[in-house]
Design an enzyme around this catalytic site. Structure first.
Site, PDB file in Angstrom:
ATOM      1  N   ARG A 146     -12.589   0.523  -6.749  1.00 26.80           N
ATOM      2  CA  ARG A 146     -12.251   0.369  -5.339  1.00 26.80           C
ATOM      3  C   ARG A 146     -11.584   1.637  -4.800  1.00 26.80           C
ATOM      4  O   ARG A 146     -11.688   1.968  -3.635  1.00 26.80           O
ATOM      5  CB  ARG A 146     -11.290  -0.819  -5.248  1.00 26.80           C
ATOM      6  CG  ARG A 146     -10.810  -1.209  -3.893  1.00 26.80           C
ATOM      7  CD  ARG A 146      -9.853  -2.380  -4.105  1.00 26.80           C
ATOM      8  NE  ARG A 146      -9.357  -2.919  -2.866  1.00 26.80           N
ATOM      9  CZ  ARG A 146      -9.413  -4.207  -2.541  1.00 26.80           C
ATOM     10  NH1 ARG A 146      -9.961  -5.074  -3.343  1.00 26.80           N
ATOM     11  NH2 ARG A 146      -8.919  -4.624  -1.415  1.00 26.80           N
TER      12      ARG A 146
ATOM     13  N   CYS B 172       0.823  -1.220   0.000  1.00 24.40           N
ATOM     14  CA  CYS B 172       0.000   0.000   0.000  1.00 24.40           C
ATOM     15  C   CYS B 172       0.849   1.258   0.000  1.00 24.40           C
ATOM     16  O   CYS B 172       1.866   1.316   0.690  1.00 24.40           O
ATOM     17  CB  CYS B 172      -0.853   0.077   1.263  1.00 24.40           C
ATOM     18  SG  CYS B 172      -1.966  -1.278   1.428  1.00 24.40           S
TER      19      CYS B 172
HETATM   20  P1  XMP Z   1      -0.870  -7.203   3.336  1.00 25.65           P
HETATM   21  O1  XMP Z   1      -0.068  -6.397   4.306  1.00 25.65           O
HETATM   22  O2  XMP Z   1      -1.429  -8.428   3.926  1.00 25.65           O
HETATM   23  O3  XMP Z   1      -2.115  -6.254   2.964  1.00 25.65           O
HETATM   24  O4  XMP Z   1      -0.095  -7.464   2.081  1.00 25.65           O
HETATM   25  C1  XMP Z   1      -3.173  -6.687   2.161  1.00 25.65           C
HETATM   26  C2  XMP Z   1      -4.280  -5.649   2.189  1.00 25.65           C
HETATM   27  O5  XMP Z   1      -3.836  -4.404   1.642  1.00 25.65           O
HETATM   28  C3  XMP Z   1      -4.957  -3.713   1.076  1.00 25.65           C
HETATM   29  N1  XMP Z   1      -4.601  -3.330  -0.291  1.00 25.65           N
HETATM   30  C4  XMP Z   1      -4.177  -2.107  -0.647  1.00 25.65           C
HETATM   31  N2  XMP Z   1      -4.067  -0.966   0.067  1.00 25.65           N
HETATM   32  N3  XMP Z   1      -3.247   0.132  -1.856  1.00 25.65           N
HETATM   33  C5  XMP Z   1      -3.603   0.171  -0.559  1.00 25.65           C
HETATM   34  O6  XMP Z   1      -3.485   1.214   0.079  1.00 25.65           O
HETATM   35  C6  XMP Z   1      -3.340  -0.978  -2.642  1.00 25.65           C
HETATM   36  O7  XMP Z   1      -2.988  -0.978  -3.795  1.00 25.65           O
HETATM   37  C7  XMP Z   1      -3.838  -2.147  -1.993  1.00 25.65           C
HETATM   38  N4  XMP Z   1      -4.091  -3.402  -2.436  1.00 25.65           N
HETATM   39  C8  XMP Z   1      -4.561  -4.096  -1.362  1.00 25.65           C
HETATM   40  C9  XMP Z   1      -6.132  -4.662   1.108  1.00 25.65           C
HETATM   41  O8  XMP Z   1      -6.962  -4.251   2.152  1.00 25.65           O
HETATM   42  C10 XMP Z   1      -5.469  -6.008   1.351  1.00 25.65           C
HETATM   43  O9  XMP Z   1      -6.322  -6.939   1.962  1.00 25.65           O
END
Ligand code: XMP
Length: 603
Positions: A518, A423
């Site tokens: 999203r 993120c």
């Molecule tokens: P982890 O830390 O497990 O996080 O890899 C997965 C979660 O991150 C969110 N997610 C995003 N958040 N930009 C964001 O700010 C993105 O591009 C993005 N893609 C996923 C999502 O909630 C996921 O479950």
């Protein structure tokens, strides 16, 4: 003996600079006084101290009588000391509410805190990790695989449910394809390969050898079917050889008349036990072919799969199943809009309807900002049309956000804005709250509204999961599962190491593939510059979901054992937190050694 004498004789019982006679603690009034004043800074209030000591002397007077003197023993002193020691614990290790308030205005995340251990009678292996997301949806383990296009499709969702968790199928695919993916999970029968690779009677063995090489199949035995799917024979790997390359399959296969098959109706309920009996009864056979009443091939079971599964079953947690014994699965829903920018209600309702027809267990309204009119409208729309469907909605990081989504009809709320490993929301948009403080603030509203909390993102190790579960009900993992062989995507090799792609749903490439809504953008709108809120990355390949979840749940159970928590409700009620300094964080990881192994399990 008066209190001053007591102080001289029993220096161990000195509390807040005041010596107290040990026998006091036997009596409710004196205990009350001790607890009342032990944390009071008496030295700053000399007049009050005088009053306090006079009061103690009055209480002390009747206790001087002979029977009470008998009670004065070393043993008694030890017992009496316990409340003081417990008091020290409660002074330093705080329950969630007091802890997060005491740390204001700083927001904290996983590595900033540690949990204090407690007296325990719970062995880690006996700790119950089951949780629920609604009255209808119970999981055996509190781990959900993220609805990301590099994490969860049917293969991951099947593996998650078989381990007792849940997979959320992402929405970067057509609506039709998402329904199919859900159906694959709901129709999965463990042990039965439902769409085996087949060959036709007129194919040449030479052509099959090329196909095996091109597709890198690790097997060479194939069921043979005619164009209508009717089983006509079995091609054994023994004849798929170069020397037979000019022969047709029909010439070298074992014909249908010589095959022993099973009827789908007879094995569907418990194919593993059925196959176990089949292989014991038919010595030397290593494939069980399953057909329907018309003779069409419906599946295949191999002896090696059955042996692997029966071994795994001994160690694996119970799968997460619905009332009809099918695996549970969820799907992410995007707030799709019409060309004029309105929510496309018809499209949303018809899509959820198709998913529900396939017995979907939970829909996740997944957005980067859930405290919005649009997300609220989608949740209300789905709740109105499907009163019994479990709805997860998010993401939010405020109590108001939780209340809002709960009022719209969500059962569980996703918490997390910017903690994920891929993120960049906090960098790009400057918003988001470190995850543990966000979870705590959200939990205040969740308790009031009776909804569940799911901690989404930022989890890098099992200890983080324990901390998240000391406040919420379940966690969502992306990065921790993206390297598993069950995650979508090809394995790639770079300098001798193997990796899989892992990308944020807010990365440019993922948004182009469909997830733009999203993040409040339109994937087809090329007139605007879209700000990516995620990156594209690689994860080292990490083996199977079984292995990864085995390690994570082992760690969660250890944490529960340290806190004396028999189940997750007890973990939440018993957890007490302490802040960790940067030096404490360094101390928490291996240090001052040369690591020779980073293995975390015996596997
Ligand atoms: P982890 O830390 O497990 O996080 O890899 C997965 C979660 O991150 C969110 N997610 C995003 N958040 N930009 C964001 O700010 C993105 O591009 C993005 N893609 C996923 C999502 O909630 C996921 O479950």
């Amino acid at each position: 003996m008066g209190i001053w004498e007591s102080a001289r004789k029993h220096p161990k019982l000195i509390c807040s600079g005041i010596a107290l006679p040990s026998r006091f603690a036997r009596f409710p009034l004196s205990q009350f006084l001790i607890f009342r004043f032990s944390t009071f800074p008496l030295s700053r209030f000399p007049h009050f101290s005088l009053f306090y000591f006079s009061l103690l002397s009055i209480v002390d007077f009747p206790l001087r009588s002979a029977p009470f003197r008998l009670l004065r023993s070393r043993q008694l002193m030890t017992k009496v000391a316990t409340p003081f020691l417990a008091d020290a614990d409660s002074e330093f290790y705080l329950p969630a509410d007091a802890f997060f308030r005491a740390n204001l205005p700083t927001a904290l995340t996983f590595d900033d805190v540690s949990l204090a251990t407690l007296y325990s009678e719970i062995l880690p292996k006996d700790a119950d990790t089951s949780t629920s997301l609604s009255d209808a949806l119970r999981l055996q383990i509190p781990i959900i695989s993220s609805d990301m296009d590099t994490v969860t499709e049917s293969r991951m969702a099947i593996a998650m449910a078989l381990n007792g968790g849940l997979g959320l199928i992402h929405y970067n695919m057509s609506a039709k394809e998402q329904v199919k993916e859900v159906a694959r999970v709901k129709r999965h029968i463990h042990g039965l390969i439902q769409d085996p690779i087949t060959v036709t009677p007129d194919q040449l063995i030479g052509d099959l050898l090329s196909m095996i090489e091109m597709k890198r199949f690790a097997f060479s035995t194939f069921p043979v079917v005619d164009p209508q799917g009717i089983l006509t024979g079995l091609l054994s790997g023994n004849v798929v050889k170069d020397r037979y390359k000019t022969k047709k399959v029909a010439e070298v296969m074992t014909p249908r008349a010589q095959l022993i098959t099973e009827n789908e109706a007879a094995v569907a309920k418990d194919p593993i036990t059925a196959a176990d009996h089949f292989f014991s009864a038919h010595v030397g056979l290593n494939k069980m072919l399953v057909i329907d009443d018309a003779g069409r091939l419906r599946g295949l079971v191999t002896i090696s799969d059955i042996e692997k599964i029966t071994n795994e079953l001994k160690s694996r947690r119970k799968p997460a199943r619905d009332s009809q014994f099918r695996l549970v699965v969820g799907a992410a829903l995007s707030p799709v809009r019409t060309a004029s920018g309105e929510l496309d209600r018809n499209k949303i309702l018809s899509h959820v309807g198709h998913l529900v027809d396939e017995e979907l267990d939970v829909i996740a309204v997944s957005t980067a900002h859930g405290h919005t009119a649009g997300v609220g409208d989608v949740v209300k729309l789905v709740r109105g049309a499907f009163p019994d469907l479990t709805i997860i909605a998010g993401n939010v990081t405020s109590a108001a956000g939780v209340s809002f989504l709960a009022d719209c009809g969500a059962n569980a709320i996703k918490i997390g804005q910017g903690p994920g490993s891929i993120c960049t929301t906090r960098i790009v948009a400057g918003v988001g709250i470190p995850q543990l403080t966000a979870l705590h603030v959200a939990s205040v509203a969740a308790r009031a509204k009776g909804v569940k909390l799911v901690a989404d993102g930022g989890i890098t190790k099992s200890g983080d999961i324990v901390k998240a579960l000391s406040i919420g009900d379940a966690v969502i993992c992306g990065g921790l599962l993206a390297g598993c062989r069950e995650a979508p995507g090809e394995i790639m090799e770079i300098s001798g190491k193997v990796y899989k792609q892992y990308r944020g749903m807010g990365s440019l490439s993922a948004m182009k593939a469909g997830s733009a809504a999203r993040y409040g953008h339109d994937k087809n709108d090329s007139s605007q510059k879209v700000a990516a809120e995620g990156i594209e990355a690689l994860k080292e390949v990490s083996g199977s979901v079984d292995d990864v979840l085995g390690n994570l749940i082992g760690g969660v159970q250890s944490g529960m054992g340290y806190l004396g928590a028999a189940n997750l409700a007890q973990l939440r009620s018993k957890a007490r937190f302490i802040r960790v300094s940067p030096a404490g964080q360094k101390e928490a990881a291996p240090h001052d050694v040369i690591e020779v192994s980073t293995r975390t399990s015996s596997a």
